[in-house]
Each structure stands twice: as structure tokens, then as C-alpha cells.
Design an enzyme around this catalytic site. Structure first.
Site, short mmCIF file in Angstrom:
data_model
loop_
_atom_site.label_atom_id
_atom_site.label_comp_id
_atom_site.label_asym_id
_atom_site.label_seq_id
_atom_site.Cartn_x
_atom_site.Cartn_y
_atom_site.Cartn_z
N CYS A 165 0.79 -1.25 -0.06
CA CYS A 165 0.01 -0.08 -0.07
C CYS A 165 0.89 1.23 -0.18
O CYS A 165 1.95 0.91 0.36
CB CYS A 165 -0.96 0.11 1.21
N ARG B 182 3.70 0.03 -7.01
CA ARG B 182 3.86 -1.16 -5.81
C ARG B 182 2.57 -2.01 -5.85
O ARG B 182 2.58 -3.11 -5.40
CB ARG B 182 3.70 -0.09 -4.64
N TRP C 122 -3.60 -2.32 -1.05
CA TRP C 122 -3.72 -3.84 -1.71
C TRP C 122 -4.41 -4.48 -0.44
O TRP C 122 -4.10 -4.46 0.75
CB TRP C 122 -2.08 -4.28 -1.68
N ASN D 225 -1.05 1.52 6.41
CA ASN D 225 -0.28 0.57 5.68
C ASN D 225 0.18 -0.53 6.78
O ASN D 225 0.56 -0.07 7.91
CB ASN D 225 0.91 0.76 5.07
N GLY D 226 -0.11 -1.87 6.32
CA GLY D 226 0.39 -2.71 7.67
C GLY D 226 -0.61 -3.70 8.22
O GLY D 226 -2.00 -3.80 7.42
N GLU E 149 12.52 -19.25 -11.73
CA GLU E 149 12.25 -17.91 -11.97
C GLU E 149 11.20 -17.72 -13.36
O GLU E 149 10.46 -16.96 -13.32
CB GLU E 149 13.59 -17.08 -12.07
N LYS F 78 7.68 -16.08 -13.38
CA LYS F 78 7.10 -14.91 -14.39
C LYS F 78 5.86 -15.19 -15.22
O LYS F 78 5.05 -14.43 -15.26
CB LYS F 78 8.65 -14.67 -15.54
N GLU G 130 3.06 -14.97 -12.75
CA GLU G 130 2.56 -13.83 -12.31
C GLU G 130 2.01 -13.01 -13.37
O GLU G 130 0.78 -12.34 -12.77
CB GLU G 130 3.85 -13.07 -11.86
N HIS H 27 10.66 -38.84 -11.40
CA HIS H 27 10.18 -39.09 -9.95
C HIS H 27 8.56 -38.34 -9.73
O HIS H 27 8.29 -38.10 -8.60
CB HIS H 27 11.08 -38.51 -8.78
N LYS I 227 4.01 -4.72 -5.83
CA LYS I 227 5.51 -4.59 -5.77
C LYS I 227 6.37 -4.70 -4.64
O LYS I 227 7.34 -5.57 -4.72
CB LYS I 227 5.74 -3.20 -6.65
#
Length: 630
Positions: free
Chosen positions: A2, A27, A73, A112-113, A503, A507, A510, A526, A625
Site C-alpha cells: 500500500c 507497488r 492492496w 499500511n500494515g 524464475e 514470471k 505472475e 520421480h 510490488k
């Protein structure tokens, strides 16, 4: 996550508040809002983008010299207007969601938090007659502040935070004190901005100095537990023990120009193509691999210089989250293979919740793009509490909490990264981690002069090599047309390229919302091989290293089950395209540094697949972000 912007000014502050929110859009958020004093409390809120909020503000002609703004957020409560900040408290017995002029509220607050004891506080406030209109933990703070107000907002804030458990950055104002904004922080970042060319009396609060880019470059970084009182032309700061303190004012030139999109379609595409420059900037001035590179942006304490520290450590613990965690996984291969140091890589959000075995000669390395990642900061503090005091961060923000709390630092120079899916921050972290590996090897007499010269030569060539990889974009676009029709994908790699496969899968997940998993290629038989069909594309990272022949066998296992392969191969690996085997040849084999090259086509694959699917590339759903809450 946020974002907060707040201000007191002798002029209309609303354009600055909105601009600050725009600066913080990178963000991630799912709602936004502005509240001001205009003869009472007035606000506009939206679950769309900041541009929609601006349209509302222009329509209602919202203007004031005092205000707060927020991008949210969602944590507690769905993304909805009634859950959006700023929140009002109207006093007991009045629905706080009622915005009628005669009930415009007494307290306006953003946060925020996460407040961990919000349920108990909510019950106590409801017993006093307070009516809640949202599902957020933030509204609890607004009502609590109102209930404790007795004519002085700063006194009420101090009494309020004394009852809060959890993490917070808060900004608030009261209708009876119209030229005053108060704030507090604990576990969530908050900065103070002083003056502006247009109004030297103005005072600002923000969750990120980026929000104040172009407004003021005079920034005070508030410390854990600080409370701040802003009035025209002056401010006061009290620390966690309620002592008056003077925090240093720093001149910070935030990168407002970096937010310009230029000729690119999205910020993510821009940032992918900025990687050669970002690597060059990160390596600027590196003439030799010396431990002192890591002495950081501030003078280390006596006895805590990098050289002495590196000679004292005999193992490494890396703490990170998300993409940064994968860069740490690559570094494990370097640190053990080149520096000879046992290395453990921990997901920061898990590390502090298990019983671990601390060792005082451990170098604790944190990785973070923002330097404010809540889980990584908490893991760092936990490691320190266990007696591990050799700490180093590799971070993209020199003024961040991570840099301030670690004794040593290496600052990458990726520049501002707007896209939520990290690209250039990842590759510059890898560059910093490779330098760290060589510095540790040198400090422990494991790096010869010839090897140092060879590694430096290879690193200086990285920007040029990356440019050659970016030229592969047309071939990657052709792959993306196939992937856009898929629902699932597998990524395979071996050795230090297994984290690159991880990675690549991250991506794709996301930004395209395609389910993707990554495995060490040797693990196919396996279990994961059961998933392979012609509808499951299998991306294989295939450098020409000592594991190539093993990898080719794994690829044959895929083909034997009807799987379709998409292979990133070095040109001399003798892997040829054929039916159901699609090969992109990398320009050159780059040895131990090849992860920095092989990850770039995977970034481009995710990007162009997302474009083909029409998703919101820079602001993917449900993601933020900077993850500044646990």
C-alpha cells in the site's frame, strides 16, 4: 504494498497527493482514495485506477491545504469502495460510511500494515457505540483514535499506537485541527518530506520517497516506533520511548524521470531492455574484486569492515522472498563452488517460524529490491537475535531499512523498477551476488589472480552479451503465440540453471496467469512426467555445461511421452529443431555467469505471452510490488 501520501501546505495540496499516488502505482493496489479538510472532512475513493480517482476529484472540485491519500492492496476485506482508504470516524452511533455533509466525520486516517489485535479492539469500540462500515483492520485505528481524542491529535495518536499490536504506518488528521497531520510507523516504512519550491512551509508524509519525486528532495527517514507531528513550517518527531529526536535530513533525488514509459508498450518490457545498462551501472567502478566493495553506503562501525568480516565467516545464510529467493538459489552454487563456503538459502517468511541452528561465524545476506520487504526484514532481525551479527544486504535502494539495518551493503543500480514482475532487479542482484562470491573467495585465499582477471573480463562483457540475447525477441514472440493457448507449462533446468527455471515459471504465473511449475530435470521420472502430454509445453534451459548430456536424456523422456519441447540452447550444444522440438540458440555459452543470460528469454516469453492473452502486465491481479506486510 500500500502507498501513503499526506501533507499540510498553505496552497492546494490535492494535485501533489494525486501525483504521489501515481508515483506509487507501481507497488500494486486494488483501490485508492483521497481525503481533505474543506470546512469538514471530504473524500473520494475508487476501486479503479488513480486516473479514475482524479476524474472524481476534478468533478467534485476537491481542494485543500491539508490531506492524506492512499493506494490499498487488500488484506482485510475485499477490494470495494467501503473498504478503501481513507477511513473516517464519525464518533459513536454514526455509520462511518455516511458521507453526508452534516456527518462528514471527525478523523480521517490511512494505514499500511496489519493490526493483529483488531478483533479485540473492534469489540471494545463496538461496546462504546462505534459503528463499523468496513471489514478492514484500519477502521479500528480510526475509531480508536477518535475515542482517545481530547483536543490534541498527537497525544491521541500516542495513546492509540500504544494499544496496537502488529505493523503499521499511519497518517491522520482531525477536522478541529485543520493544518495538522500526524503519523507513526512500526514495521512499515514512512518518510517525512520538508518544504517544496512552491511552498517552503509545506510538510509531507509518504510511504516511499518516490511519492515525493519532483515535490521535495529533503527527506527524513523515520525509524521504528517514531511518531511525527506535521504543521505548517515545522514538524516534531518522538521515538518509541516518547523522547524528542532530530532525525537527519537527507537530500534524495528520486527517479521521477525513470517512470516515463518512452517507446515501450509496458514498463516490464522497458525494464527487460534496460538490463544491459542496469548491469553496466551496477558494475561501474569495479576494477578489482575486493571485499571493500561491500563496505556499503555508510561508514561501517569499527571492526565491521567487509575485509575483516569476510575473513571471519565460514558459512553463508541467504534470506529472501520471491524472485530474490531464486537469485539466492543461484548464488548458492557460486558460493559453494567458487568460494568454498557452505550456503543455506531460506525463504524469509518461513525462516523465523522454525527452530534453526545459529552459528556466530555466519554471514547473513538479505536480498530485496525495495529494501523494505517485511518478511525479509523480520528474518534479518530474527537472525540477529540468534547471535548472528555479520550482516550484509544486496539491495536496489540505498536509503532503505534493509541497508540501514545491515552492517554491510552492496547497492545495485537497477534504477526504479515499476513493473510488479521483477526483471532488472533480479539480474543486478545476480551481478552483486557474483561479486560477493568472488570477494569472499579472495578474502579466504581461494581466488587466484588469473581467475580474478578472467571473471572480471566476463563481467565487463555482460552488457554486450545481454544486448545479443535481447535480439532474440522475435523468436521468443513466436513461442509466446503457442503458450498463450495453454493452461499449464513445465520448466526444467539442472544445476545452477534450476533456479532460472523456477524464475521462468514464476514470471509466467505472475503476469499471464498460466499455471507453471519448475523442476530439476533429473526429477522428471520421480513424478512430474505423469503430467507430460502434447498440451503441456516443456521449457528447457540447456546451456552447454557438464550436465548437458544428462539434460538431453531428460528431454528424450519428454519426447517419448508426446511432450512438446521449447529449448533455450547454447549454439554449440548440438540440439536441433524438429517436429515438437523448438530451439532458440543463445549467442554464446557464458560459463558460470550464464544464468544472467538465460533468464532474459524467459522474461520475454512471460511478457509476450501475457500480451497475447491481454492481461494487465505491469499490475497483475492480486500482487504488489513492495510486500511491506507479513
Amino acid at each position: 504494498m500500500c502507498g501513503i501520501v499526506g501533507a499540510v501546505s498553505s496552497g492546494n495540496i490535492v494535485p501533489v497527493l494525486v501525483q504521489g499516488l501515481q508515483r506509487l502505482e507501481y507497488r500494486g493496489y486494488d483501490s485508492c482514495g483521497v481525503a481533505v479538510y474543506a470546512g469538514g472532512l471530504k473524500r473520494s475513493r475508487s476501486t479503479a485506477r488513480v486516473a479514475d480517482l482524479l476524474t472524481q476529484i476534478e468533478r467534485t472540485q476537491l481542494a485543500s491545504g491539508t490531506g492524506i491519500a492512499h493506494t490499498r492492496w487488500a488484506t482485510h476485506g475485499a477490494p470495494a469502495v467501503h473498504n478503501a482508504h481513507p477511513h473516517f470516524s464519525h464518533g459513536p452511533g454514526i455509520n462511518a460510511g455516511d458521507d453526508a455533509p452534516e456527518r462528514s466525520g471527525r478523523i480521517a486516517l490511512v494505514h499500511n500494515g496489519i493490526i493483529e489485535n483488531h478483533d479485540e479492539l473492534r469489540a471494545a469500540l463496538q461496546a462504546k457505540g462505534y459503528v463499523f462500515s468496513s471489514q478492514t483492520d484500519t477502521e479500528v485505528i480510526a475509531h480508536l483514535l477518535d475515542s482517545l481524542y481530547d483536543g490534541d491529535l498527537f497525544d491521541a495518536l500516542q495513546a492509540t499506537v500504544a494499544q496496537l499490536q502488529g505493523a503499521y504506518a499511519i497518517a491522520a488528521f482531525h477536522k478541529d485541527e485543520p493544518h495538522r497531520v500526524v503519523g507513526a510507523r512500526l514495521g512499515s516504512p514512512l518518510v517525512l518530506g520538508i518544504g517544496s519550491p512552491q511552498d517552503t512551509q509545506a510538510q509531507f508524509l509518504a510511504s516511499d520517497a518516490m511519492a515525493l519525486a519532483g515535490v521535495t528532495d529533503q527527506i527524513v527517514y523515520l525509524e521504528e516506533g517514531d511518531r511525527v507531528d506535521l504543521q505548517l513550517g515545522k514538524h516534531w518527531v518522538l521515538d518509541a520511548q516518547q523522547r524528542s529526536v532530530q532525525r537527519p535530513v537527507k537530500t534524495v533525488h528520486a527517479h521521477s524521470g525513470a517512470a516515463e514509459l518512452g517507446p515501450y508498450r509496458h514498463y516490464m518490457q522497458k525494464e527487460i531492455f534496460e538490463q544491459p545498462r542496469a548491469i553496466a551501472d551496477t558494475l561501474e567502478g569495479v576494477e578489482g574484486i575486493v571485499p571493500e566493495l561491500f563496505d556499503g553506503v555508510t561508514q561501517p562501525a569499527p571492526g565491521e569492515n567487509a575485509h575483516a568480516t569476510f575473513q571471519d565467516v565460514d558459512r553463508v545464510l541467504i534470506l529472501a522472498c520471491g524472485t530474490s529467493y531464486y537469485s539466492g538459489c543461484v548464488a548458492k552454487y557460486w558460493l559453494e563452488g567458487i568460494a568454498g563456503l557452505p550456503t543455506q538459502v531460506e525463504v524469509a517468511s518461513e525462516y523465523r517460524y522454525r527452530t534453526s541452528v545459529p552459528h556466530p561465524k555466519t554471514l547473513v545476506v538479505t536480498l530485496s529490491q525495495s529494501g523494505e520487504t517485511a518478511d525479509t526484514l523480520a528474518a534479518l532481525r530474527h537472525a540477529q537475535s540468534l547471535g548472528m551479527h555479520h550482516t550484509l544486504t544486496i539491495c536496489n535502494v540505498a536509503t532503505s531499512a534493509m541497508v540501514r539495518e545491515c552492517k554491510l551493503a552492496y547497492i545495485t543500480r537497477a534504477g526504479v523498477e515499476i513493473g510488479v514482475a521483477s526483471t532488472k532487479a533480479f539480474t543486478t542482484q545476480l551481478a552483486g551476488l557474483f561479486l560477493l562470491t568472488l570477494a569472499l573467495a579472495q578474502a579466504n585465499n581461494r581466488l587466484s589472480a588469473a581467475d580474478e582477471a578472467a571473471h572480471l573480463k566476463a563481467m565487463r562483457h555482460l552488457p554486450s552479451a545481454l544486448q545479443d540475447v535481447l535480439a532474440l525477441e522475435p523468436q521468443v514472440i513466436a513461442w509466446s503465440q503457442d503458450f498463450a493457448r495453454m493452461d499449464n507449462a513445465l520448466f526444467l533446468g539442472r544445476g545452477l540453471h534450476y533456479p532460472i527455471a523456477l524464475e521462468g515459471a514464476l514470471k509466467l504465473k505472475e503476469i499471464s496467469y498460466i499455471h507453471a511449475e519448475a523442476y530439476p530435470a533429473g526429477e522428471l521420472k520421480h513424478g512430474p512426467l505423469a503430467l507430460v502430454t502434447e498440451a503441456m509445453p516443456v521449457v528447457t534451459v540447456a546451456p552447454n555445461d557438464q550436465l548437458l548430456e544428462k539434460l538431453k536424456s531428460n528431454m528424450q523422456e519428454v519426447r517419448a511421452r508426446g511432450g512438446v519441447l521449447y529449448v533455450l540452447a547454447d549454439g554449440d550444444s548440438r540440439i536441433k529443431s524438429s517436429e515438437h522440438v523448438h530451439v532458440i540458440n543463445m549467442p554464446e555459452h557464458y560459463g558460470v555467469l550464464s544464468p544472467l543470460l538465460h533468464v532474459v528469454p524467459l522474461q520475454m516469453l512471460a511478457y509476450h505471452t501475457a500480451c497475447a492473452k491481454g492481461t494487465d502486465v505491469d499490475k497483475p491481479r492480486n500482487l504488489a510490488k513492495s510486500v511491506t506486510v507479513e
